[in-house]
Every structure is written in structure tokens, then in C-alpha cells.
Motif scaffolding. Structure first.
Motif, PDB file in Angstrom:
ATOM      1  N   UNK A  31       7.669 -14.717 -14.215  1.00  0.00           N
ATOM      2  CA  UNK A  31       6.339 -14.125 -14.423  1.00  0.00           C
ATOM      3  C   UNK A  31       6.134 -12.984 -13.445  1.00  0.00           C
ATOM      4  N   UNK A  32       5.269 -12.061 -13.819  1.00  0.00           N
ATOM      5  CA  UNK A  32       4.917 -10.946 -12.932  1.00  0.00           C
ATOM      6  C   UNK A  32       4.410 -11.498 -11.602  1.00  0.00           C
ATOM      7  N   UNK A  33       3.590 -12.535 -11.689  1.00  0.00           N
ATOM      8  CA  UNK A  33       2.989 -13.108 -10.482  1.00  0.00           C
ATOM      9  C   UNK A  33       4.059 -13.648  -9.526  1.00  0.00           C
ATOM     10  N   UNK A  34       5.041 -14.397 -10.052  1.00  0.00           N
ATOM     11  CA  UNK A  34       6.089 -14.977  -9.187  1.00  0.00           C
ATOM     12  C   UNK A  34       6.878 -13.869  -8.513  1.00  0.00           C
ATOM     13  N   UNK A  35       7.284 -12.862  -9.282  1.00  0.00           N
ATOM     14  CA  UNK A  35       8.143 -11.804  -8.716  1.00  0.00           C
ATOM     15  C   UNK A  35       7.381 -11.027  -7.637  1.00  0.00           C
ATOM     16  N   UNK A  36       6.125 -10.670  -7.922  1.00  0.00           N
ATOM     17  CA  UNK A  36       5.335  -9.914  -6.934  1.00  0.00           C
ATOM     18  C   UNK A  36       5.115 -10.725  -5.664  1.00  0.00           C
ATOM     19  N   UNK A  37       4.759 -11.983  -5.845  1.00  0.00           N
ATOM     20  CA  UNK A  37       4.430 -12.840  -4.702  1.00  0.00           C
ATOM     21  C   UNK A  37       5.645 -13.082  -3.806  1.00  0.00           C
ATOM     22  N   UNK A  38       6.802 -13.371  -4.423  1.00  0.00           N
ATOM     23  CA  UNK A  38       7.991 -13.741  -3.635  1.00  0.00           C
ATOM     24  C   UNK A  38       8.761 -12.548  -3.116  1.00  0.00           C
ATOM     25  N   UNK A  39       8.664 -11.384  -3.804  1.00  0.00           N
ATOM     26  CA  UNK A  39       9.524 -10.253  -3.421  1.00  0.00           C
ATOM     27  C   UNK A  39       8.783  -8.936  -3.213  1.00  0.00           C
ATOM     28  N   UNK A  40       7.569  -8.817  -3.746  1.00  0.00           N
ATOM     29  CA  UNK A  40       6.845  -7.541  -3.670  1.00  0.00           C
ATOM     30  C   UNK A  40       7.252  -6.550  -4.745  1.00  0.00           C
ATOM     31  N   UNK A  41       8.154  -6.962  -5.645  1.00  0.00           N
ATOM     32  CA  UNK A  41       8.655  -6.044  -6.685  1.00  0.00           C
ATOM     33  C   UNK A  41       7.701  -6.043  -7.895  1.00  0.00           C
ATOM     34  N   UNK A  42       7.377  -4.827  -8.388  1.00  0.00           N
ATOM     35  CA  UNK A  42       6.557  -4.711  -9.594  1.00  0.00           C
ATOM     36  C   UNK A  42       7.379  -4.183 -10.769  1.00  0.00           C
ATOM     37  N   UNK A  43       8.334  -3.312 -10.464  1.00  0.00           N
ATOM     38  CA  UNK A  43       9.174  -2.714 -11.514  1.00  0.00           C
ATOM     39  C   UNK A  43      10.469  -2.220 -10.896  1.00  0.00           C
TER      40      UNK A  43
END
Ligand code: UT7
Length: 325
Positions: A31-43
Motif C-alpha cells: 500500500x502507499x501508506x506502508x511504503x511511505x511510512x517505512x521508507x519515505x518513498x512516494x514514487x
């Protein structure tokens, strides 16, 4: 009088295709939320079909050469850092050399994965400061999308493709202290005992396949935080310097939490840290020169500024380069 390798131009290139977290989540259990939260990556950017590491490297190199006013024929040395070469051999640097029109100069690849650009800069600095070369092109270029296991959600969401480059020229006249322009110090390390925490499970001699990336993320994270803090402290101590003298930290872009952790340990305000991981994800050897070029182009990094670059990656390898622009 001291001879120093001075960074006289930067350039970068990103493939056109942007893949957002939301787009990834349509094919990967994430999910967008997991990736942003754990890594800071959006795209991240993903190379087009048929677009190779050398294509990315050539575009970044041309931009760096244009920006520096150095003609390809004036290059004595090309060092290209990559873990995703076009072919097993020859070196991708040789392909880049031919495309640029720099035939005859030294050209080779350096393989230190995410620390590749730091290793390549340190190598070029050794050639320039010892008088074996006068003008060098150092490139970090990767197409990590080609070595990802798109069924492994723990790794495939973290990486992207891109390239960055710098042109270096040897200049005499330095005083031999930290007021000099150019590369002031380089520190490199490796510890091959941690092979199994971050590696590619293929290769010409072992499996006769290219293989895909395997990573024990939590373990790598733990090592990254401690190795990067050590690397930064080592660079500061070697230059008899405190962190508040730094104008910019340009770290390898693997994870926003690792970057923020390193900055916190240094007591460096977030405004002095160049971050691109949100838009580029982890581009391995390309991440530092991509971040550097962005900050030079938008006017954050200016002549006279003191910039610390640091990275850590597979091997394990880690290290730093301190340079005054
Ligand atoms: O550049 C070279 C150096 N590389 C790095 O520096 C990367 C270092 N590592 C990291 O950045 C982080 O460890 C990651 C971003 C890879 C992972 O973050 P984490 O907080 O260490 O998460 P984790 O691997 O411990 O996984 C936590 C949970 C797991 O579920 P359970 O076991 O707790 O139920 C994973 O299965 O998150 C799950 N998970 C995911 N969920 C949604 C793992 N990947 C994903 C995903 N989407 N993409």
C-alpha cells in the motif's frame, strides 16, 4: 602546494516513466501508506523497455560535460559505478566512452553496489591527486528494476532507475587544509561476512543467470544506521571538523528513516540534508550523484560549500567523500 580533484560539473538523467506507490499496489500486495511510512518513498522512475544502464549513463554524462565546459576528448579517465551493467563484459564505462567520443582514455566499472559512487569518486580522486590523470568523469548509473523480484514485496517497492555524473579536474594551489576547494578526504570500507543479508542470487560464474535481489531489510537497516554514523564521524575527525561546519549532507538514498537517523546523530538540521528518496526511491550507485545534481541545479549547493557524501550497501561496503565545491 597541494593538488586536489575539484568537482567542476554535475549532471543527471531519469527515465521518463514515473511509477507511483498506488500503481505498484495494483500488482503487488502493498500500500502507499506502508511504503511511505517505512521508507519515505512516494514514487520511482523505471527505465523503458530496451533502455539500458549505458543509455542512462550517457545522458547523465553529457549533462555533466555540458555543465562543466569540458570536451569529451579532454577526459583522461571514466569511472562508472554500477551493479546493473549492460553486459557481463565489457565494462559499461567502455560503451559510455565510445558514445561520448572519448576513445583512448582509461575507462572501467566499479562494483560496490549502493556505495559505488563513493568508491568511484575515491578511485578517480586517487588518479587525479597522484598526477596519473587530470580530467575525470565519474558516473553512477543503475537499472535496478531489471534485477528485482516483482513478487517480493519486501524489496521490489524500494528501488528505482537513474543516473548521475560529475566531472572532476585536478587543480594545484591548495593549502592542504579544509579551506581548499576539491575533494578533502575519502574513506572506504567493506565487510564481506554479511554477503547473505543483501545480494543477487545469480551471476555468470555461479548460476549462469542474472538473478534477482535478495535482502533481509531489517538487518540491513540496523547495519546501515551504525556504519553510516561511523563513516560520518571518521570523515569529520580526519578533517578536524565538527558537523556544524558542513553545509550539506548528500547521503545515499535508501530510506528516509536512515537519512534522518544519521542527520539526528550529527545534530544536522533537516534543511542541510538533500533528500530525493521520496521521488527516486533507492537508485543504488546513482542516488548520490542524482541528489547532488538536483541540489546544485536548484542553487542549494554553491561554490565554497562543504558537502559530505556517504553511502552503505551490499558487500557490505560503506564510505564517505568530503568535498568543497
Ligand atoms: O541501499 C542498500 C541498503 N538498503 C537499505 O538500507 C534498506 C534497509 N532496510 C529498510 O529500509 C527497511 O528494513 C525496509 C523498508 C526494507 C522494511 O522496513 P521494516 O520496518 O524493517 O519492515 P520489516 O521488513 O520488518 O517488515 C514489517 C512488516 C512485515 O510483516 P509482519 O511480519 O510484521 O506481519 C512484512 O511482511 O511489513 C511487511 N511488509 C510489507 N507490507 C506491505 C514487507 N514489505 C511490505 C510491503 N507492503 N511492500
Amino acid at each position: 602546494m597541494v593538488r586536489r580533484a575539484v568537482i567542476v560539473g554535475c549532471g543527471s538523467y531519469l527515465p521518463a516513466r514515473v511509477v507511483t506507490n498506488a500503481e505498484l499496489a495494483s500488482t503487488v500486495d502493498t500500500s502507499d501508506e506502508w511504503i511511505r511510512e517505512r521508507s519515505g518513498i512516494a514514487e520511482r522512475r523505471i527505465a523503458a523497455d530496451g533502455e539500458t544502464t549505458s543509455d542512462l549513463a550517457i545522458a547523465a554524462a553529457r549533462a555533466a560535460l555540458n555543465g562543466s565546459g569540458v570536451e569529451p576528448a579532454a577526459l583522461d579517465l571514466i569511472v562508472l559505478a554500477t551493479a546493473t551493467p549492460d553486459n557481463t563484459f565489457p565494462a559499461t564505462a567502455a560503451k559510455v566512452q565510445a558514445a561520448l567520443g572519448a576513445a583512448g582514455c582509461i575507462a572501467f566499472d566499479v562494483q560496490a553496489v549502493c556505495t559505488g559512487f563513493v568508491y568511484a569518486l575515491a578511485t578517480a580522486n586517487a588518479f587525479l591527486s597522484s598526477g596519473q590523470a587530470r580530467t575525470a568523469l565519474v558516473i553512477g548509473a543503475e537499472t535496478f528494476s531489471r534485477i528485482l523480484d516483482w513478487r517480493d514485496r519486501g524489496t521490489c517497492v524500494l528501488f528505482g532507475d537513474g543516473a548521475g555524473a560529475v566531472v572532476l579536474r585536478a587543480e594545484e594551489g591548495g593549502r592542504g587544509d579544509k579551506s581548499d576547494r576539491g575533494i578533502l578526504s575519502t574513506h572506504l570500507h567493506a565487510d564481506g561476512r554479511h554477503y547473505d543479508l543483501l545480494y543477487v542470487d545469480g551471476g555468470p560464474s555461479s548460476t549462469q543467470t542474472t538473478g534477482t535481489l535478495r535482502m533481509q531489510g531489517r538487518e540491513v537497516f540496523r547495519h546501515a544506521v551504525s556504519k553510516l554514523s561511523e563513516a560520518v564521524e571518521e570523515a569529520l575527525a580526519a578533517n578536524d571538523m565538527s558537523a556544524n561546519e558542513l553545509d550539506w549532507l548528500v547521503p545515499h538514498q535508501a530510506n528516509r528513516r536512515i537519512i534522518e537517523g544519521t542527520a539526528r546523530k550529527l545534530n544536522l538540521p533537516a534543511e542541510k540534508v538533500v533528500v530525493t528518496v521520496d521521488r527516486h526511491a533507492n537508485t543504488s550507485a546513482a542516488s548520490i550523484p542524482l541528489a547532488l545534481d538536483e541540489a546544485v541545479r536548484d542553487g542549494r549547493i554553491r561554490p565554497g560549500h562543504l558537502v559530505l557524501m556517504e553511502g552503505m550497501g551490499g558487500g557490505f561496503t560503506w564510505g564517505s567523500v568530503l568535498a568543497r565545491f
